[in-house]
Design a protein around this motif. Structure first.
Motif, PDB file in Angstrom:
ATOM      1  N   ASP A  63      44.178  24.911  -4.865  1.00  0.00           N
ATOM      2  CA  ASP A  63      43.487  23.841  -4.159  1.00  0.00           C
ATOM      3  C   ASP A  63      43.998  22.486  -4.629  1.00  0.00           C
ATOM      4  O   ASP A  63      44.263  22.271  -5.819  1.00  0.00           O
ATOM      5  CB  ASP A  63      41.981  23.977  -4.448  1.00  0.00           C
ATOM      6  CG  ASP A  63      41.192  22.781  -3.969  1.00  0.00           C
ATOM      7  OD1 ASP A  63      41.047  22.605  -2.756  1.00  0.00           O
ATOM      8  OD2 ASP A  63      40.720  22.012  -4.842  1.00  0.00           O
ATOM      9  N   GLY A  64      44.142  21.535  -3.691  1.00  0.00           N
ATOM     10  CA  GLY A  64      44.678  20.226  -4.016  1.00  0.00           C
ATOM     11  C   GLY A  64      43.872  19.480  -5.055  1.00  0.00           C
ATOM     12  O   GLY A  64      44.429  18.799  -5.925  1.00  0.00           O
ATOM     13  N   ARG A  65      42.565  19.572  -4.981  1.00  0.00           N
ATOM     14  CA  ARG A  65      41.722  18.888  -5.964  1.00  0.00           C
ATOM     15  C   ARG A  65      41.874  19.507  -7.351  1.00  0.00           C
ATOM     16  O   ARG A  65      41.864  18.804  -8.371  1.00  0.00           O
ATOM     17  CB  ARG A  65      40.262  18.908  -5.519  1.00  0.00           C
ATOM     18  CG  ARG A  65      39.995  18.019  -4.301  1.00  0.00           C
ATOM     19  CD  ARG A  65      38.571  18.199  -3.782  1.00  0.00           C
ATOM     20  NE  ARG A  65      38.355  17.414  -2.577  1.00  0.00           N
ATOM     21  CZ  ARG A  65      37.767  16.221  -2.548  1.00  0.00           C
ATOM     22  NH1 ARG A  65      37.324  15.682  -3.673  1.00  0.00           N
ATOM     23  NH2 ARG A  65      37.621  15.564  -1.416  1.00  0.00           N
ATOM     24  N   GLU A  67      44.584  20.910  -8.434  1.00  0.00           N
ATOM     25  CA  GLU A  67      45.881  20.407  -8.881  1.00  0.00           C
ATOM     26  C   GLU A  67      45.754  18.995  -9.445  1.00  0.00           C
ATOM     27  O   GLU A  67      46.258  18.700 -10.539  1.00  0.00           O
ATOM     28  CB  GLU A  67      46.854  20.428  -7.705  1.00  0.00           C
ATOM     29  CG  GLU A  67      48.251  19.926  -8.020  1.00  0.00           C
ATOM     30  CD  GLU A  67      49.122  19.966  -6.779  1.00  0.00           C
ATOM     31  OE1 GLU A  67      49.649  21.044  -6.463  1.00  0.00           O
ATOM     32  OE2 GLU A  67      49.267  18.908  -6.112  1.00  0.00           O
ATOM     33  N   TYR A 105      51.872  12.010  -5.154  1.00  0.00           N
ATOM     34  CA  TYR A 105      51.936  13.418  -4.774  1.00  0.00           C
ATOM     35  C   TYR A 105      50.590  13.993  -4.346  1.00  0.00           C
ATOM     36  O   TYR A 105      50.505  14.700  -3.347  1.00  0.00           O
ATOM     37  CB  TYR A 105      52.520  14.250  -5.924  1.00  0.00           C
ATOM     38  CG  TYR A 105      54.029  14.214  -5.965  1.00  0.00           C
ATOM     39  CD1 TYR A 105      54.786  15.196  -5.343  1.00  0.00           C
ATOM     40  CD2 TYR A 105      54.701  13.183  -6.618  1.00  0.00           C
ATOM     41  CE1 TYR A 105      56.173  15.166  -5.362  1.00  0.00           C
ATOM     42  CE2 TYR A 105      56.082  13.135  -6.645  1.00  0.00           C
ATOM     43  CZ  TYR A 105      56.818  14.135  -6.016  1.00  0.00           C
ATOM     44  OH  TYR A 105      58.192  14.072  -6.042  1.00  0.00           O
ATOM     45  N   GLN A 106      49.543  13.720  -5.122  1.00  0.00           N
ATOM     46  CA  GLN A 106      48.239  14.256  -4.739  1.00  0.00           C
ATOM     47  C   GLN A 106      47.504  13.309  -3.780  1.00  0.00           C
ATOM     48  O   GLN A 106      46.933  13.751  -2.795  1.00  0.00           O
ATOM     49  CB  GLN A 106      47.384  14.541  -5.981  1.00  0.00           C
ATOM     50  CG  GLN A 106      47.766  15.817  -6.723  1.00  0.00           C
ATOM     51  CD  GLN A 106      49.072  15.698  -7.480  1.00  0.00           C
ATOM     52  OE1 GLN A 106      49.243  14.791  -8.301  1.00  0.00           O
ATOM     53  NE2 GLN A 106      49.988  16.615  -7.228  1.00  0.00           N
ATOM     54  N   ARG A 110      49.271  15.230  -0.797  1.00  0.00           N
ATOM     55  CA  ARG A 110      48.173  16.170  -0.527  1.00  0.00           C
ATOM     56  C   ARG A 110      47.081  15.548   0.348  1.00  0.00           C
ATOM     57  O   ARG A 110      46.127  16.217   0.719  1.00  0.00           O
ATOM     58  CB  ARG A 110      47.536  16.632  -1.835  1.00  0.00           C
ATOM     59  CG  ARG A 110      48.439  17.446  -2.742  1.00  0.00           C
ATOM     60  CD  ARG A 110      48.638  18.837  -2.232  1.00  0.00           C
ATOM     61  NE  ARG A 110      49.378  19.639  -3.188  1.00  0.00           N
ATOM     62  CZ  ARG A 110      50.378  20.446  -2.877  1.00  0.00           C
ATOM     63  NH1 ARG A 110      50.776  20.546  -1.612  1.00  0.00           N
ATOM     64  NH2 ARG A 110      51.001  21.139  -3.809  1.00  0.00           N
ATOM     65  N   LEU A 112      44.728  13.481  -0.455  1.00  0.00           N
ATOM     66  CA  LEU A 112      43.423  13.432  -1.113  1.00  0.00           C
ATOM     67  C   LEU A 112      42.899  12.012  -1.223  1.00  0.00           C
ATOM     68  O   LEU A 112      41.734  11.816  -1.600  1.00  0.00           O
ATOM     69  CB  LEU A 112      43.509  14.061  -2.510  1.00  0.00           C
ATOM     70  CG  LEU A 112      43.869  15.549  -2.565  1.00  0.00           C
ATOM     71  CD1 LEU A 112      43.978  16.016  -4.001  1.00  0.00           C
ATOM     72  CD2 LEU A 112      42.834  16.383  -1.814  1.00  0.00           C
ATOM     73  N   GLU A 161      57.625  21.873  -0.634  1.00  0.00           N
ATOM     74  CA  GLU A 161      56.664  21.481   0.401  1.00  0.00           C
ATOM     75  C   GLU A 161      57.405  21.018   1.657  1.00  0.00           C
ATOM     76  O   GLU A 161      58.615  20.796   1.647  1.00  0.00           O
ATOM     77  CB  GLU A 161      55.767  20.354  -0.130  1.00  0.00           C
ATOM     78  CG  GLU A 161      54.693  20.809  -1.090  1.00  0.00           C
ATOM     79  CD  GLU A 161      53.574  21.593  -0.403  1.00  0.00           C
ATOM     80  OE1 GLU A 161      53.478  21.523   0.836  1.00  0.00           O
ATOM     81  OE2 GLU A 161      52.818  22.264  -1.112  1.00  0.00           O
ATOM     82  N   PHE A 165      55.262  16.348   3.960  1.00  0.00           N
ATOM     83  CA  PHE A 165      54.667  16.109   2.638  1.00  0.00           C
ATOM     84  C   PHE A 165      55.492  15.088   1.870  1.00  0.00           C
ATOM     85  O   PHE A 165      54.959  14.118   1.311  1.00  0.00           O
ATOM     86  CB  PHE A 165      54.592  17.433   1.875  1.00  0.00           C
ATOM     87  CG  PHE A 165      54.166  17.311   0.428  1.00  0.00           C
ATOM     88  CD1 PHE A 165      52.828  17.358   0.079  1.00  0.00           C
ATOM     89  CD2 PHE A 165      55.112  17.165  -0.582  1.00  0.00           C
ATOM     90  CE1 PHE A 165      52.424  17.248  -1.252  1.00  0.00           C
ATOM     91  CE2 PHE A 165      54.735  17.061  -1.908  1.00  0.00           C
ATOM     92  CZ  PHE A 165      53.387  17.096  -2.246  1.00  0.00           C
TER      93      PHE A 165
END
Length: 220
Positions: A63-65, A67, A105-106, A110, A112, A161, A165
């Motif tokens: 899961d992205g969170r 990560e 990146y996130q 991602r 987020l 990815e 991305f």
């Protein structure tokens, strides 16, 4: 704290690690243990274990969170165990990736949210930030092509990815550069490596004149 904290940022394939190695080879003979070279994640045995988890291809479904939080946890450990002691001792730190990587990146890649990732890392770092960040900019297509042609033994799940991305990561880095121009210096990483090294040396010397003793030749 009296030390110097320099981070190096950019997408994989930009050549930042090669630049760091070249600069360290110049400085280490005279600086010795006054130059601390580290990276995120993986700066010590604790972080190396987290690095394996984060980059393991078997963890594609992470899961992205999760990560993002693992990167932040590693960063907190890194700050406490390596960065703060080195700064307190007046040393110079070269750090391969720091908070900006998570935001790019996130936060961007991602999706987020860049501010959300900043908030997580503000807690993790307690405000410890580099005085200078060298950002190696390169088009996503060029960076990925470099990885595929030269680094097939080091490709990780983030490298693999989608191109969308990587374009979001690139856009987030651009946004960071626009937000923090006093901290972030941008380098054109599409140039030949010797020119990228020379330009990076100049940028660092301009901010920290005691480093490199004015060796800024070769920048054209």
């Amino acid at each position: 704290m009296s030390g110097n904290f320099i981070s190096f940022e950019g997408p994989d394939g930009a050549g930042k690690t090669s630049v760091i190695k070249a600069l360290v080879a110049e400085l280490k003979p005279s600086m010795g243990d006054q130059l601390v070279v580290t990276r995120e994640p993986g700066g010590d045995p604790f972080s190396a274990k987290l690095r394996k988890i984060l980059f393991d291809d078997a963890n594609r479904g992470m899961d992205g969170r999760t990560e993002a939080l693992l990167f932040a946890a590693d960063r907190r450990h890194h700050v406490v165990s390596t960065i703060m002691p080195a700064l307190a001792a007046g040393k110079t730190i070269f750090c391969d990736r720091y908070v900006d990587s998570s935001v790019a990146y996130q936060g961007g890649g991602r999706q987020l949210g860049e501010q959300e990732i900043w908030d997580i890392n503000a807690f993790a770092t307690n405000g410890v930030m580099p005085q200078l960040t060298v950002y190696f900019e390169i088009a996503p297509e060029v960076g990925i092509a470099r990885i595929e042609s030269h680094r097939t033994d080091q490709v990780n799940r983030l490298d693999e990815e989608t191109m969308n991305f990587h374009h979001r990561v690139h856009a987030a880095y651009q946004h960071l550069y626009q937000q923090y121009p006093q901290r972030i210096s941008r380098i054109d990483a599409s140039k030949p490596l010797p020119k990228v090294i020379a330009e990076t040396r100049r940028v660092i010397h301009d901010r920290f004149p005691d480093l490199f003793d004015g060796k800024t030749k070769g920048v054209n």
